[in-house]
Design a protein around this motif. Structure first.
Motif, PDB file in Angstrom:
ATOM      1  N   ASN A  10     -11.714  39.150 -20.467  1.00 44.15           N
ATOM      2  CA  ASN A  10     -10.391  39.951 -20.973  1.00 44.15           C
ATOM      3  C   ASN A  10     -10.311  41.044 -19.835  1.00 44.15           C
ATOM      4  O   ASN A  10     -11.171  41.198 -18.876  1.00 44.15           O
ATOM      5  CB  ASN A  10     -10.697  40.329 -22.385  1.00 44.15           C
ATOM      6  CG  ASN A  10      -8.985  40.784 -22.845  1.00 44.15           C
ATOM      7  OD1 ASN A  10      -8.348  41.048 -22.130  1.00 44.15           O
ATOM      8  ND2 ASN A  10      -9.052  40.261 -24.004  1.00 44.15           N
ATOM      9  N   SER A  11      -9.374  41.864 -19.981  1.00 41.10           N
ATOM     10  CA  SER A  11      -9.139  42.837 -19.061  1.00 41.10           C
ATOM     11  C   SER A  11      -8.204  43.916 -19.493  1.00 41.10           C
ATOM     12  O   SER A  11      -7.340  43.874 -20.682  1.00 41.10           O
ATOM     13  CB  SER A  11      -8.301  42.380 -17.867  1.00 41.10           C
ATOM     14  OG  SER A  11      -7.705  43.173 -16.954  1.00 41.10           O
ATOM     15  N   PHE A  12      -8.412  45.170 -18.951  1.00 39.26           N
ATOM     16  CA  PHE A  12      -7.404  46.388 -19.295  1.00 39.26           C
ATOM     17  C   PHE A  12      -5.981  46.328 -18.408  1.00 39.26           C
ATOM     18  O   PHE A  12      -5.176  47.130 -18.639  1.00 39.26           O
ATOM     19  CB  PHE A  12      -8.008  47.641 -19.165  1.00 39.26           C
ATOM     20  CG  PHE A  12      -9.214  47.978 -19.987  1.00 39.26           C
ATOM     21  CD1 PHE A  12      -9.069  48.530 -21.347  1.00 39.26           C
ATOM     22  CD2 PHE A  12     -10.421  47.474 -19.831  1.00 39.26           C
ATOM     23  CE1 PHE A  12     -10.075  48.912 -22.116  1.00 39.26           C
ATOM     24  CE2 PHE A  12     -11.446  47.655 -20.802  1.00 39.26           C
ATOM     25  CZ  PHE A  12     -11.242  48.146 -21.831  1.00 39.26           C
ATOM     26  N   SER A  13      -5.791  45.222 -17.699  1.00 42.01           N
ATOM     27  CA  SER A  13      -4.697  45.198 -16.643  1.00 42.01           C
ATOM     28  C   SER A  13      -3.423  45.187 -17.084  1.00 42.01           C
ATOM     29  O   SER A  13      -2.493  45.807 -16.907  1.00 42.01           O
ATOM     30  CB  SER A  13      -4.951  43.968 -15.801  1.00 42.01           C
ATOM     31  OG  SER A  13      -5.971  44.323 -14.725  1.00 42.01           O
ATOM     32  N   LYS A  14      -3.423  44.081 -18.407  1.00 40.55           N
ATOM     33  CA  LYS A  14      -1.983  43.752 -18.702  1.00 40.55           C
ATOM     34  C   LYS A  14      -1.655  44.803 -19.990  1.00 40.55           C
ATOM     35  O   LYS A  14      -0.821  45.457 -19.911  1.00 40.55           O
ATOM     36  CB  LYS A  14      -1.864  42.106 -18.781  1.00 40.55           C
ATOM     37  CG  LYS A  14      -2.468  41.636 -17.845  1.00 40.55           C
ATOM     38  CD  LYS A  14      -1.769  41.497 -16.729  1.00 40.55           C
ATOM     39  CE  LYS A  14      -2.171  40.787 -15.487  1.00 40.55           C
ATOM     40  NZ  LYS A  14      -1.579  40.435 -14.373  1.00 40.55           N
ATOM     41  N   ILE A  66      -6.644  37.562 -21.056  1.00 39.40           N
ATOM     42  CA  ILE A  66      -6.345  38.657 -20.450  1.00 39.40           C
ATOM     43  C   ILE A  66      -4.894  39.093 -21.076  1.00 39.40           C
ATOM     44  O   ILE A  66      -4.468  40.420 -21.004  1.00 39.40           O
ATOM     45  CB  ILE A  66      -5.948  38.682 -18.920  1.00 39.40           C
ATOM     46  CG1 ILE A  66      -5.874  39.889 -18.295  1.00 39.40           C
ATOM     47  CG2 ILE A  66      -5.205  37.273 -18.568  1.00 39.40           C
ATOM     48  CD1 ILE A  66      -5.668  39.822 -16.616  1.00 39.40           C
ATOM     49  N   TYR A  67      -4.042  38.212 -21.372  1.00 41.30           N
ATOM     50  CA  TYR A  67      -2.597  38.413 -22.253  1.00 41.30           C
ATOM     51  C   TYR A  67      -2.645  38.647 -23.696  1.00 41.30           C
ATOM     52  O   TYR A  67      -1.644  38.834 -24.225  1.00 41.30           O
ATOM     53  CB  TYR A  67      -1.857  37.314 -21.841  1.00 41.30           C
ATOM     54  CG  TYR A  67      -1.388  37.402 -20.259  1.00 41.30           C
ATOM     55  CD1 TYR A  67      -0.772  38.550 -19.627  1.00 41.30           C
ATOM     56  CD2 TYR A  67      -1.919  36.655 -19.514  1.00 41.30           C
ATOM     57  CE1 TYR A  67      -0.597  38.727 -18.067  1.00 41.30           C
ATOM     58  CE2 TYR A  67      -1.687  36.635 -17.791  1.00 41.30           C
ATOM     59  CZ  TYR A  67      -1.189  37.785 -17.437  1.00 41.30           C
ATOM     60  OH  TYR A  67      -0.851  37.626 -16.010  1.00 41.30           O
ATOM     61  N   HIS A  68      -4.117  38.724 -24.319  1.00 36.74           N
ATOM     62  CA  HIS A  68      -3.844  39.007 -25.574  1.00 36.74           C
ATOM     63  C   HIS A  68      -3.293  40.242 -25.802  1.00 36.74           C
ATOM     64  O   HIS A  68      -3.345  41.123 -24.962  1.00 36.74           O
ATOM     65  CB  HIS A  68      -5.308  39.071 -26.198  1.00 36.74           C
ATOM     66  CG  HIS A  68      -6.061  37.608 -26.618  1.00 36.74           C
ATOM     67  ND1 HIS A  68      -6.560  37.318 -27.553  1.00 36.74           N
ATOM     68  CD2 HIS A  68      -5.546  36.274 -25.958  1.00 36.74           C
ATOM     69  CE1 HIS A  68      -6.804  36.048 -27.490  1.00 36.74           C
ATOM     70  NE2 HIS A  68      -6.252  35.602 -26.562  1.00 36.74           N
ATOM     71  N   SER A 102     -10.725  41.320 -14.637  1.00 40.23           N
ATOM     72  CA  SER A 102     -10.968  39.878 -15.235  1.00 40.23           C
ATOM     73  C   SER A 102     -11.559  39.097 -13.913  1.00 40.23           C
ATOM     74  O   SER A 102     -12.296  38.221 -14.098  1.00 40.23           O
ATOM     75  CB  SER A 102     -10.253  39.143 -16.077  1.00 40.23           C
ATOM     76  OG  SER A 102      -9.064  39.129 -15.309  1.00 40.23           O
ATOM     77  N   SER A 103     -11.038  39.425 -12.755  1.00 46.27           N
ATOM     78  CA  SER A 103     -11.318  38.879 -11.556  1.00 46.27           C
ATOM     79  C   SER A 103     -12.832  38.956 -11.386  1.00 46.27           C
ATOM     80  O   SER A 103     -13.504  37.815 -10.922  1.00 46.27           O
ATOM     81  CB  SER A 103     -10.688  39.536 -10.349  1.00 46.27           C
ATOM     82  OG  SER A 103      -9.180  39.353 -10.558  1.00 46.27           O
ATOM     83  N   GLY A 104     -13.415  40.224 -11.601  1.00 46.19           N
ATOM     84  CA  GLY A 104     -14.935  40.241 -11.247  1.00 46.19           C
ATOM     85  C   GLY A 104     -15.558  39.342 -12.461  1.00 46.19           C
ATOM     86  O   GLY A 104     -16.742  39.205 -12.040  1.00 46.19           O
TER      87      GLY A 104
HETATM   88  C1  PLP Z   1      -4.279  34.508 -16.336  1.00 43.56           C
HETATM   89  C2  PLP Z   1      -4.649  35.661 -15.360  1.00 43.56           C
HETATM   90  N1  PLP Z   1      -6.144  35.968 -15.340  1.00 43.56           N
HETATM   91  C3  PLP Z   1      -6.710  36.784 -14.795  1.00 43.56           C
HETATM   92  C4  PLP Z   1      -5.900  37.708 -14.120  1.00 43.56           C
HETATM   93  C5  PLP Z   1      -6.600  38.738 -13.164  1.00 43.56           C
HETATM   94  O1  PLP Z   1      -6.517  40.151 -13.736  1.00 43.56           O
HETATM   95  P1  PLP Z   1      -7.395  41.406 -13.558  1.00 43.56           P
HETATM   96  O2  PLP Z   1      -8.490  40.886 -12.370  1.00 43.56           O
HETATM   97  O3  PLP Z   1      -6.442  42.417 -12.788  1.00 43.56           O
HETATM   98  O4  PLP Z   1      -8.017  41.662 -14.793  1.00 43.56           O
HETATM   99  C6  PLP Z   1      -4.699  37.616 -13.775  1.00 43.56           C
HETATM  100  C7  PLP Z   1      -3.509  38.479 -12.949  1.00 43.56           C
HETATM  101  O5  PLP Z   1      -2.373  38.349 -12.969  1.00 43.56           O
HETATM  102  C8  PLP Z   1      -4.009  36.375 -14.646  1.00 43.56           C
HETATM  103  O6  PLP Z   1      -2.700  36.251 -14.768  1.00 43.56           O
END
Ligand code: PLP
Length: 391
Positions: A236-240, A212-214, A106-108
Motif C-alpha cells: 500500500n502507499s500514501f501516494s493516492k 494502493i487505491y484502497h 509502493s514502488s519500493g
Molecule cells: C496500481 C499502482 N500501484 C503502484 C503505484 C506506484 O505508486 P507509489 O510508488 O507512488 O506508491 C501506482 C502509481 O500510479 C499504481 O497505479
C-alpha cells in the motif's frame, strides 16, 4: 572506438525495460502549453490536492527541529504501529505492527517483495490490462511476468479459473492482484478476492495484493487481502488516498517469516525510508476528514464523466468502480489509441493515456482518463471531447 571499449558502454539487457508512454503524453502536453494553448490534464494518475494539513505541519515541525537522521530499516516504530492501527479502524483486523514494513512508495515495496518472494526465472502472473511497472520490475529482476487476459465477465479482474488454467500450462510461483486496479478502475468483490487467494495458495502460488487505491472505492467497499490470509503480502502507499505522491512513502504487510529477510534487503538497498516522509505519513492519518472531502470531489468527477462522456460520444467504458480512472473503449473511432490520444491532445486540448501503456494486446482500443482533477476540468473535458468528436 575499439570493440572492447564500446562494450564498456553497453547497458545490461535487464535494464532494457520499456518506457512509460504516459510520460511522452505529458511532454507533448507541455509543448502545447508552451505555445500558450490550454490543456486539460487527465493523463497522469496523481491527485491534484496536496498532502493533508496535518502531514505538512508535522513535516514543518520536524524540519524546524533540525537534524533528519536515518531511521530503523523497517520504519519508525510509531508509524508502523499507526499503520497497524489503521487495519483495526478500517478493516476490523488486529494486525501485529511487527508485520508492517515502511517502504519508499509502493514502488519500493514491489522491489522488496519480488526479491524476498521470488528467485530469478520464477513466473509471476499479472492481469492484463495492468500497471506496467509490475512486469517491468519483474523482468529487470530476472523473473518472468505472465500476462493473463481479463474480460467483462470477471469485472476485468484476474479470476481463479484463469489463474489455474495458466498454472496448469506452465507452473506459476506468484501472482500480483490489484483492486481497485489501474488502468481499469474496476474492483474485485470480497468473494472473488477470497476465492482467488484460496485457489492460489492451495497451488503454492504466492499472492501479492497491491492495495494502493484502497480508500478510493465507490461501487463497494474494498476488502484487504490481509483479512483473507496471513500468507499474502499486501502493498500500500500514501501516494493516492493521502495525496502524497512526491513524498515517496508506502508500506507492506508481510508474513512473519518475511520480516527479517525484508529488513536485511532494505538495510542494504536503502538503509531506511526518507525520515521526513515517515513523520509526515504518521500525521497524515489525522487528516482523514480532509482526505474524505478530496474523495467526495473524485466521486463528483466520476459522476460528471459517467453522465457526460456518453453524450460526448465515448459511450463504452469499463465499470467505474474505484481509484480515479475511467478506461474507455475508443475502437469506434480508431484502432490506434496512441494516434487517437495525440489527435485528442492536439485538436481538443485534452490529455489522456493510450491503453497500449497498460495492455500490449488490446490497449490500442482504449484510453485511460484520470479524474483526480477539479469538477470544472471534468466539465471542460467533456465539452471539448464532444465538440471534437462531432466536428
Ligand atoms: C496500481 C499502482 N500501484 C503502484 C503505484 C506506484 O505508486 P507509489 O510508488 O507512488 O506508491 C501506482 C502509481 O500510479 C499504481 O497505479
Amino acid at each position: 572506438m575499439l570493440e572492447a571499449a564500446k562494450r564498456l558502454l553497453m547497458p545490461s539487457k535487464r535494464s532494457n525495460v520499456p518506457p512509460f508512454i504516459v510520460m511522452d503524453v505529458m511532454a507533448a502536453a507541455a509543448q502545447i502549453e508552451a505555445q500558450g494553448r490550454r490543456v486539460v490534464h487527465m493523463e497522469v494518475g496523481q491527485p491534484a490536492a496536496p498532502a493533508p494539513a496535518t502531514a505538512l505541519k508535522a513535516a514543518q515541525a520536524a524540519l524546524a527541529h533540525g537534524r533528519i537522521g536515518y531511521t530503523e530499516a523497517l520504519g519508525i516504530p510509531s508509524l508502523r504501529a499507526r499503520i497497524a492501527h489503521h487495519y483495526a479502524e478500517t478493516y476490523d483486523l488486529a494486525l501485529d505492527p511487527a508485520r508492517v514494513v515502511v517502504t519508499t512508495g509502493s514502488s519500493g515495496g514491489f522491489i522488496l517483495a519480488f526479491l524476498a518472494l521470488f528467485e530469478a526465472g520464477d513466473r509471476v502472473a499479472l492481469a492484463n490490462p495492468g500497471y506496467p511497472p509490475y512486469r517491468h520490475i519483474l523482468s529487470a529482476l530476472g523473473c518472468e511476468p505472465v500476462l493473463i487476459e481479463t474480460s467483462a465477465d470477471t469485472r476485468w479482474a484476474l479470476s481463479a479459473t484463469a489463474l489455474i488454467a495458466a498454472h496448469r500450462r506452465t507452473p506459476l510461483k506468484g501472482v500480483v492482484i490489484a483492486s481497485p486496479a489501474n488502468p481499469t478502475g474496476t474492483m474485485m468483490d470480497a468473494d472473488a478476492l477470497a476465492r482467488l487467494i484460496a485457489v492460489a495458495e492451495a497451488e503454492g502460488i504466492r499472492v501479492i495484493s497491491d492495495e494502493i487505491y484502497h480508500g478510493l472505492d465507490y461501487a463497494f467497499t474494498a476488502e484487504t487481502a490481509a483479512n483473507v490470509s496471513e500468507r499474502v503480502v499486501v502493498i500500500n502507499s500514501f501516494s493516492k488516498y493521502f495525496c502524497m505522491t512526491g513524498w515517496r512513502i508506502g508500506w507492506m504487510v508481510v508474513p512473519d517469516s518475511f520480516v527479517r529477510p525484508i529488513e536485511r534487503l532494505q538495510q542494504n538497498l536503502a538503509i531506511s525510508v526518507p525520515t521526513l516522509a515517515q513523520i509526515a505519513a504518521e500525521a497524515a492519518f489525522d487528516g482523514r476528514a480532509e482526505m474524505e472531502a478530496v474523495k467526495h470531489g473524485y466521486e463528483e468527477n466520476r459522476r460528471i464523466l459517467v453522465d457526460g462522456l456518453p453524450k460526448a460520444g465515448l459511450d463504452k467504458f469499463l465499470p467505474v468502480d474505484g481509484a480515479f480512472y475511467l478506461y474507455a473503449n475508443v475502437a469506434r473511432f480508431s484502432n490506434d489509441s496512441l494516434d487517437f490520444a495525440k489527435r485528442m491532445l492536439e485538436q481538443a486540448g485534452v490529455a489522456a493515456t493510450p491503453g497500449i501503456d497498460f495492455d500490449p494486446v488490446d490497449g490500442r482500443h482504449f484510453l485511460r482518463f484520470c479524474y483526480a482533477g477539479s469538477a470544472a476540468e471534468m466539465h471542460e473535458a467533456v465539452e471539448r471531447i464532444g465538440q471534437w468528436l462531432t466536428r
